[in-house]
Enzyme design. Structure first.
Site: not given
Ligand code: NAD
Length: 392
Positions: A39, A84-86
């Site tokens: 994301c 962001a991250k994921g």
């Protein structure tokens, strides 16, 4: 803040969300399919930055929440980044080393078009480590040529930064020094309890101990320990090195993992998983200061209770920003093809944390707001301004 409903909607809507299939062949020849997420929340202040998590609970919602937290965190410490991250929904303990490598490389095959040193720079998070970051760099470089700046948290021998491993804890100590000075408590003799003994928690225990604090309680996923007179920290580290857990260490009274959250202490550092302090736990917390090492350890209801009870909460987006700050230093070193010595990393980190604390403190004092709200005011203000200046 009066940013208006439209800017509000813009700021809470992620820029891009990606969900991908990650299929690999296991060592025994079977095919296994996992789901990966990335994301990208906001890029108005720069390329997006955020960790990569390998955990069964990783999903689109978790990635969204943590990605937006990264946008606000990088803005609080004024790094030229978005958030962001994921990660991948997987329990990595069930995979072999080779399977983990195949999984990581396949994930990069699926997301390489949306990441990059000027787009989105992943880093380590729960259950990912410098080795995983090295595979990520290598696989991305196959598509784009030598690209160390595509990822941070790499091994020091492979373009990683000195001082990254202890950076989050060092940042927490820098903030603790300031806040203790403000409330008139000396760090020497301050009673500390730490929940979680991984990268963040163990370095917090060591650095605070070296600075004169007394570690009265500590726990990890297997159990906890209490000792009002102070745990022998070097002996505890030796025990963890041998047995892989704080559990079973003879220098304290055994207790449940969660008991540490309500231990009699001055400073509590939750440094494990999110959501561990809800309103029920918050009622029982005896610390004067809660320093959020983990991301989102306190629920909003707990936060309200702390406010009523006069417990000072130093929010994650300020307190644990030391990690992403040194990740930023790693990216800067990679882009300039230089390597800083450890002393320089520590000095720059102290400067960034002190500036952020000062700014958040100013908002808190002038607008009579808790530190968390003040940190959000600072962050949302910076992101909102960049968004408007760039043009929608
Ligand atoms: P880690 O995997 O190295 O360590 C996690 C620790 O928490 C371990 O000691 C584990 O035993 C313990 N733990 C796990 N589940 C638990 C549970 N249910 N109850 C009690 N203890 C439990 O992880 P880390 O890198 O130290 O990260 C810890 C937290 O800090 C996470 O929330 C992470 O997002 C956050 N954080 C980490 C960094 C960083 O630089 N590593 C930076 C900012 C925030």
């Amino acid at each position: 803040m009066d940013v208006g409903e439209r800017i509000e909607r813009l700021l809470i809507t992620p820029l891009r969300e990606l969900k991908v299939q990650v299929s690999i062949e296991l060592d025994n020849g079977e095919i296994r399919t996992f789901t990966g997420y990335r994301c990208q929340h906001d890029n108005s202040r720069g390329p997006m930055k955020g960790g990569l998590r390998y955990h069964p609970q990783v999903d689109a919602e978790e990635s969204q929440g943590l990605a937006s937290l990264m946008t606000w965190k990088t803005a609080v410490v004024n790094l030229p980044y978005g958030g962001a991250k994921g990660g991948i929904a997987v329990d990595p303990s069930t995979l072999s080393h080779k399977e983990l490598e195949r999984l990581t490389r396949k994930f990069v095959d699926q997301i390489h078009e949306v990441i990059g040193p000027t787009r989105d720079i992943p880093g380590p998070d729960m259950n990912t480590n410098p080795q995983v970051m090295a595979w990520l760099m290598d696989q991305y470089s196959k598509y784009n040529g030598h690209s160390p700046a595509v990822v941070t948290g790499k091994p020091v021998e492979l373009y990683g930064s000195r001082g990254r491993e202890s950076a989050t804890a060092r940042g927490l100590l820098a903030i603790a020094r300031q806040i203790l000075r403000d409330v008139g408590l000396p760090l020497q003799g301050t009673r500390l309890a730490v929940h979680g003994f991984g990268n963040v928690g163990s370095h917090v225990a060591r650095l605070f101990h070296e600075a004169g604090a007394v570690l009265v309680g500590v726990s990890d996923v297997h159990g906890g320990l209490l000792n009002e007179a102070g745990l022998d920290v070097p002996a505890l580290f030796e025990h963890v090195r041998r047995h892989g857990s704080v559990k079973g260490f003879g220098g304290g009274r055994a207790c449940a993992t969660e008991d540490i959250l309500v231990a009699d202490c001055d400073v509590l550092v939750p440094a494990a998983i999110g959501g561990v302090i809800d309103q029920h736990v918050a009622k029982e917390v005896r610390a004067r200061i809660v320093l959020e090492g983990a991301n989102a350890p306190c629920t909003p209801e707990a936060d309200e209770l702390f406010e009523q009870r006069g417990v000072l909460v130093v929010p994650d987006i300020l307190a644990n920003a030391g990690g992403v700050t040194v990740s930023y230093f790693e990216w800067v070193q990679n882009l300039q093809h230089v390597s800083w010595d450890e002393e320089r990393v520590h000095q720059e980190l102290e400067r960034v944390m002190a500036e952020a604390y000062e700014k958040v403190g100013q908002i808190s004092r002038s607008r009579k707001l808790p530190l968390r709200t003040s940190a959000y005011v600072l962050a949302i203000g910076r992101v909102g301004k960049a968004t408007v200046l760039r043009g929608i």
